[in-house]
Design a protein around this motif. Structure first.
Motif, PDB file in Angstrom:
ATOM      1  N   TRP A  61       0.820  -1.208   0.088  1.00  0.00           N
ATOM      2  CA  TRP A  61       0.059  -0.002  -0.016  1.00  0.00           C
ATOM      3  C   TRP A  61       0.698   1.305  -0.034  1.00  0.00           C
ATOM      4  CZ3 TRP A  61       1.670   2.267   4.568  1.00  0.00           C
ATOM      5  CH2 TRP A  61       2.135   1.601   5.463  1.00  0.00           C
ATOM      6  N   TRP A  62       2.362   1.062  -0.130  1.00  0.00           N
ATOM      7  CA  TRP A  62       3.165   2.361  -0.018  1.00  0.00           C
ATOM      8  C   TRP A  62       4.115   2.009  -1.073  1.00  0.00           C
ATOM      9  CZ3 TRP A  62       3.615  -2.041   2.408  1.00  0.00           C
ATOM     10  CH2 TRP A  62       5.061  -2.287   2.807  1.00  0.00           C
ATOM     11  N   ALA A  63       4.806   3.043  -1.587  1.00  0.00           N
ATOM     12  CA  ALA A  63       5.437   2.941  -2.983  1.00  0.00           C
ATOM     13  C   ALA A  63       6.830   2.107  -2.470  1.00  0.00           C
ATOM     14  CB  ALA A  63       5.704   4.029  -3.366  1.00  0.00           C
ATOM     15  N   ASP A  64       7.285   2.468  -1.353  1.00  0.00           N
ATOM     16  CA  ASP A  64       8.642   1.733  -1.035  1.00  0.00           C
ATOM     17  C   ASP A  64       8.536   0.259  -1.038  1.00  0.00           C
ATOM     18  OD1 ASP A  64       7.904   4.291   0.044  1.00  0.00           O
ATOM     19  OD2 ASP A  64       9.453   4.180   1.470  1.00  0.00           O
ATOM     20  N   GLY A  65       7.236  -0.253  -0.466  1.00  0.00           N
ATOM     21  CA  GLY A  65       6.871  -1.634  -0.457  1.00  0.00           C
ATOM     22  C   GLY A  65       7.261  -2.412  -1.736  1.00  0.00           C
ATOM     23  N   LEU A  66       7.283  -1.771  -2.836  1.00  0.00           N
ATOM     24  CA  LEU A  66       7.549  -2.318  -4.320  1.00  0.00           C
ATOM     25  C   LEU A  66       8.802  -2.908  -4.524  1.00  0.00           C
ATOM     26  CD1 LEU A  66       5.018  -0.319  -6.539  1.00  0.00           C
ATOM     27  CD2 LEU A  66       4.400  -2.328  -5.040  1.00  0.00           C
ATOM     28  N   TYR A  67       9.897  -1.848  -3.874  1.00  0.00           N
ATOM     29  CA  TYR A  67      11.175  -2.570  -3.838  1.00  0.00           C
ATOM     30  C   TYR A  67      11.221  -3.494  -2.823  1.00  0.00           C
ATOM     31  CZ  TYR A  67      16.302  -2.398  -3.611  1.00  0.00           C
ATOM     32  OH  TYR A  67      17.744  -2.675  -3.717  1.00  0.00           O
ATOM     33  N   MET A  68      10.876  -3.394  -1.733  1.00  0.00           N
ATOM     34  CA  MET A  68      11.002  -4.320  -0.652  1.00  0.00           C
ATOM     35  C   MET A  68      10.508  -5.734  -0.907  1.00  0.00           C
ATOM     36  SD  MET A  68      12.165  -2.022   1.319  1.00  0.00           S
ATOM     37  CE  MET A  68      12.054  -0.106   1.368  1.00  0.00           C
ATOM     38  N   VAL A  69       9.431  -6.063  -1.576  1.00  0.00           N
ATOM     39  CA  VAL A  69       9.118  -7.165  -1.576  1.00  0.00           C
ATOM     40  C   VAL A  69       8.864  -7.798  -3.159  1.00  0.00           C
ATOM     41  CG1 VAL A  69       7.063  -8.765  -0.791  1.00  0.00           C
ATOM     42  CG2 VAL A  69       7.555  -6.690   0.332  1.00  0.00           C
ATOM     43  N   MET A  70       8.737  -6.787  -3.942  1.00  0.00           N
ATOM     44  CA  MET A  70       8.501  -7.271  -5.452  1.00  0.00           C
ATOM     45  C   MET A  70       9.669  -8.360  -5.970  1.00  0.00           C
ATOM     46  SD  MET A  70       6.756  -4.849  -8.161  1.00  0.00           S
ATOM     47  CE  MET A  70       8.075  -3.879  -8.114  1.00  0.00           C
ATOM     48  N   PRO A  71      10.891  -7.909  -5.426  1.00  0.00           N
ATOM     49  CA  PRO A  71      11.961  -8.906  -5.943  1.00  0.00           C
ATOM     50  C   PRO A  71      12.070 -10.301  -5.149  1.00  0.00           C
ATOM     51  CG  PRO A  71      12.685  -6.570  -5.780  1.00  0.00           C
ATOM     52  CD  PRO A  71      11.297  -6.615  -5.192  1.00  0.00           C
ATOM     53  N   VAL A  72      11.416 -10.192  -4.051  1.00  0.00           N
ATOM     54  CA  VAL A  72      11.555 -11.336  -3.372  1.00  0.00           C
ATOM     55  C   VAL A  72      10.587 -12.455  -3.670  1.00  0.00           C
ATOM     56  CG1 VAL A  72      10.467 -12.382  -0.805  1.00  0.00           C
ATOM     57  CG2 VAL A  72      11.814  -9.949  -0.900  1.00  0.00           C
ATOM     58  N   MET A  73       9.755 -11.894  -4.558  1.00  0.00           N
ATOM     59  CA  MET A  73       8.756 -12.810  -5.142  1.00  0.00           C
ATOM     60  C   MET A  73       9.308 -13.523  -6.489  1.00  0.00           C
ATOM     61  SD  MET A  73       5.762 -12.351  -3.183  1.00  0.00           S
ATOM     62  CE  MET A  73       4.182 -12.456  -4.271  1.00  0.00           C
ATOM     63  N   THR A  74      10.089 -12.727  -7.173  1.00  0.00           N
ATOM     64  CA  THR A  74      10.655 -13.431  -8.370  1.00  0.00           C
ATOM     65  C   THR A  74      11.791 -14.097  -7.921  1.00  0.00           C
ATOM     66  OG1 THR A  74      11.828 -11.143  -8.766  1.00  0.00           O
ATOM     67  CG2 THR A  74       9.649 -11.447 -10.044  1.00  0.00           C
ATOM     68  N   LYS A  75      12.508 -13.800  -6.856  1.00  0.00           N
ATOM     69  CA  LYS A  75      13.607 -14.615  -6.346  1.00  0.00           C
ATOM     70  C   LYS A  75      13.389 -15.902  -5.842  1.00  0.00           C
ATOM     71  CE  LYS A  75      16.905 -10.700  -5.388  1.00  0.00           C
ATOM     72  NZ  LYS A  75      18.066 -11.178  -5.879  1.00  0.00           N
ATOM     73  N   LEU A  76      12.095 -15.969  -5.260  1.00  0.00           N
ATOM     74  CA  LEU A  76      11.653 -17.268  -4.631  1.00  0.00           C
ATOM     75  C   LEU A  76      11.061 -17.943  -5.789  1.00  0.00           C
ATOM     76  CD1 LEU A  76      10.329 -16.388  -1.076  1.00  0.00           C
ATOM     77  CD2 LEU A  76      12.174 -17.775  -1.546  1.00  0.00           C
TER      78      LEU A  76
END
Length: 765
Positions: free
Chosen positions: A150-165
């Motif tokens: 729900w906040w812009a920072d979160g897109l860096y925090m978590v999006m790459p986690v999803m693709t890495k996993l």
């Protein structure tokens, strides 16, 4: 005259030498900045977002430089945090809103640490490193909520986690949820007209505006997003159905960001209102530079348009943000907006700002060093030397007239004209990915253009009955084998090699491929030669033999023996046919049927996913067969195929699907060492420049009854990673020792255990 491959020293053009010198300077800066930070800050720090953001930059510095102290620093941090983010184990108390205590497990600022944990897992796989990450993310994905970001920072925090996993697990739910979560985030804070993100819903215009009544886009907030998109696209499968959505968003955002840069090279904290919070700011600028530089390196942004922006940004980062002692200044403190009157100066530093600086600097080095990469230059020259005699002659219809043909001492008497089809088909199957790169004005680019031009003419001559180089398509069964390699070359270079052919040439290929149904393949790997041809026809929208395809698939499944090995028919043979044929042609058959949208009794996508995992396991085996001296065991028939032994490992590198435990720099270094050992100063080419029969040099006695020197062009299949751009981490990551070198050098190395075959698959109907 004997012909030896010699790789000579090359005098670099002034521009290349200048880039090399600048790259050395930037590497020195990276070391100074990172050494300063680590010497002044303990690795025993929280796993919260600010520290974790630094570690994403530190791991990039490790990959680029190979400095093991950087890896150790991040590993010590991970161990200190028990490979966790927020540590609560009571799922009923897990929260996704803002919070800094251990109950906020589902809050993305506690999940960015998983990026580094996965990176460390990929170096030395141990399940404990990612078990918490998987538990948290898979629990989250199992809920009905889609509004976690729900906040812009979160897109860096978590999006790459999803693709890495996803890359580790091949669980498609990670990609499905990534897309859904981002669409919800877009609905909350994305401005479609501007191509930028408000920091969160509180800042959406006109509910909120700058002191001058303008839209208030926070630089670091949008920097997080652009950088996050770059990381995600780098890891997305090339055929992911929503990939274009992410690319278009990235390109739109890059364009929006570029025009808002200040002349001094930085971006102000409020992007569209410099007066709202005037002056330079480093974290947003560094994230923007990283994202833009990555886009240029991956060919998604035009170099001519974006390098001026990037150069200005680097000049600011190097000359203003970087301090003499190695500190990074002008970093806005932790916050969520541009604050009028907030003062930042050369002493304003922060962990996340250093991480952003490292990301930008490392990506810039990849750009600078791409034209002067010694390993890539060696690979290119070797493959060019191999291909030029074949394609330059065949393009003019003179190959069959002038090629110096050699056959096995035990030759079985078949028509020697099979040599030319073997030479051309096998060469092109390995060459196709390299020729599919876009044109450029480098030495390599000119070589590619020359070879591609010759190749297109050669393709036409190969099926033109009026050409002296019309190949021996009819009258014998061997044509099925090498027609399959031609079809495989079209699959690997569909847009660059198949689509440019004129309609008559395409019709001739379809006719030649179709008439090969007359060949009844032996009950061996030959079934896949039929399937690769028929699946290519399916991809082209042509009539195809579904039975031949599906029978080959079913038999390949029956012949799988475990841990990545296939039997060549009902009985297992200890040879490298799992490398030469089974893994690549099975994967490509399945993928071509997926591309064709074919619906039959076989679930091609599910079979592909399982086959890919097998290839990854077999790739681990191949890498472990490479010795510290650049040798590998010589056994089984067809051993003169040379580097084709390493084809599955090369294919996984090309596809970006290398398994955990073998990284880009490690595989490149291992394959390069084999090439040097196999080709340098040894008689691998005859006086006409054509391959000689042998494994290393001229060794005709190791050939089989079907071997001619055209057969040996299968060695080109080891060069598949040349299809990756010169800026790709495969080429620009630091060289790492192979597994055997680690093991025999008393260094940590990954354990090796049995891999289960996976889910049993049934016919769809």
């Amino acid at each position: 005259m004997l012909c030896f491959l010699m790789v000579s020293c090359i005098t670099l053009p002034v521009s290349a030498a200048k880039r090399s010198n600048e790259a050395s300077e930037v590497r020195t800066i990276i070391q100074r900045v990172n050494d300063y930070w680590q010497s002044h800050h303990s690795a025993k720090a929280s796993a919260f977002w600010d520290n974790a953001a630094y570690h994403t930059g530190n791991m990039e510095a490790y990959r680029l430089t190979g400095n093991d102290a950087y890896r150790t620093y991040s590993e010590d941090w991970a161990e200190y945090n028990e490979w966790k983010g927020a540590k609560s184990n009571n799922t009923s108390c897990w929260k996704h809103t803002y919070g800094e205590t251990d109950d906020y497990v589902l809050f993305g600022d506690w999940q960015i640490c998983f990026q580094t944990y996965v990176d460390l897992y990929n170096i030395l796989p141990e399940n404990r490193k990612i078990s918490r990450a998987r538990k948290v993310m898979e629990y989250e994905m199992g809920t009905s909520r889609n509004d976690y970001w729900w906040w812009a920072d979160g897109l860096y925090m978590v999006m790459p986690v999803m693709t890495k996993l996803y890359k580790v697990t091949q669980n498609s739910l990670y990609l499905d949820k990534l897309y859904k979560y981002l669409r919800v985030a877009d609905s909350l804070m994305y401005d479609v007209d501007e191509g930028l993100y408000f920091r969160d819903a509180k800042y959406v215009y006109p509910k909120h505006c700058t002191v001058n009544g303008k839209k208030d886009f926070w630089a670091r907030g949008d920097g997080w997003v652009l950088a996050g998109l770059a990381k995600v696209i780098a890891d997305l499968p090339i055929d992911y159905r929503h990939r274009s959505f992410f690319i278009q968003k990235f390109q739109h955002m890059a364009q929006a960001v570029a025009v808002l840069q200040r002349p001094e090279g930085y971006w102000t904290r409020s992007l569209m209102d410099a007066d709202h919070a005037p002056g330079p700011e480093t974290s947003g600028t560094a994230f923007f530079m990283y994202g833009l530089m990555w886009g240029v390196n991956y060919g998604l942004l035009a170099e001519a348009d974006y390098m001026p922006v990037i150069n200005r940004a680097w000049n600011y980062l190097k000359n203003t943000a970087l301090q003499k002692d190695g500190r990074i200044g002008y970093v806005q403190p932790i916050g969520e907006k541009a604050i009028p009157g907030q003062m930042i100066d050369e002493k304003s530093t922060a962990n996340f700002g250093v991480g952003a600086f490292l990301l930008a600097a490392c990506e810039y080095v990849r750009y600078l060093e791409a034209p002067v990469n010694a390993d890539r230059a060696y690979w290119c020259q070797l493959l060019y030397n191999m291909a030029k005699p074949v394609l330059s002659l065949m393009a003019e219809g003179r190959l069959q007239q002038e090629m110096e043909v050699e056959v096995s001492p035990s030759w079985d008497g078949r028509d020697k004209r099979v040599t030319y089809m073997e030479t051309f088909g096998r060469l092109m199957a390995g060459l196709a990915p390299w020729l599919s790169l876009p044109d450029d004005d480098t030495t390599e680019g000119r070589q590619r253009l020359e070879l591609r031009t010759w190749a297109l003419s050669s393709y036409a001559n190969a099926v033109n009955p009026s050409s002296p180089d019309y190949l021996l398509w009819r009258g014998h069964g061997q044509a099925l084998v090498d027609a399959a390699y031609i079809a495989e070359s079209f699959l690997r270079g569909f847009d660059s090699l198949w689509m440019p052919l004129d309609s008559l040439t395409k019709q001739r290929y379809i006719a030649e491929f179709t008439q090969l149904r007359r060949v009844d393949p032996p009950y061996t790997n030959w079934l896949l030669f039929s399937s690769i041809i028929e699946s290519f026809l399916a991809k082209c929208g042509q009539p195809h033999d579904e039975f031949r395809i599906n029978t080959a698939i079913r038999k390949t499944e029956e012949w799988y023996t475990g841990d990545g090995w296939y039997a060549d028919g009902p009985e297992f043979s200890f040879d490298y046919y799992s490398s030469y044929v089974f893994h690549p042609m099975y994967l490509e058959t399945l993928h071509a049927m997926m591309d064709a949208g074919s619906r039959t009794r076989i679930a091609y996508a599910a079979y592909y996913s399982r086959a890919l995992r097998r290839t990854q396991k077999y790739s681990l085996v191949l890498e472990r067969l490479i010795s510290p001296e650049g040798t590998f065991p010589v056994f089984g028939r067809s051993i003169p195929y040379r580097l084709a032994t390493m084809q599955p490992l090369a294919l996984m590198a090309l596809q970006g699907t290398l398994p955990a435990g073998v990284g880009n720099g490690q595989v490149r270094a291992a394959l390069t060492s084999v090439m040097h050992r196999m080709f340098d100063g040894v008689e691998n080419f005859n006086s006409g420049g054509f391959l000689t029969i042998g494994f290393v040099g001229r060794q005709p006695n190791v050939s089989d009854w079907y071997t001619n020197n055209g057969s040996l062009y299968m060695t080109s299949l080891g060069f598949l990673p040349l299809g990756l751009p010169a800026t790709h981490p495969f080429w620009t990551d630091a060289a790492q020792p192979c597994t055997n070198a680690k093991a025999w050098g008393a260094q940590p190395f990954p354990k090796d255990h049995h891999w289960e075959n996976g889910t049993k698959l049934k016919d769809l109907f």
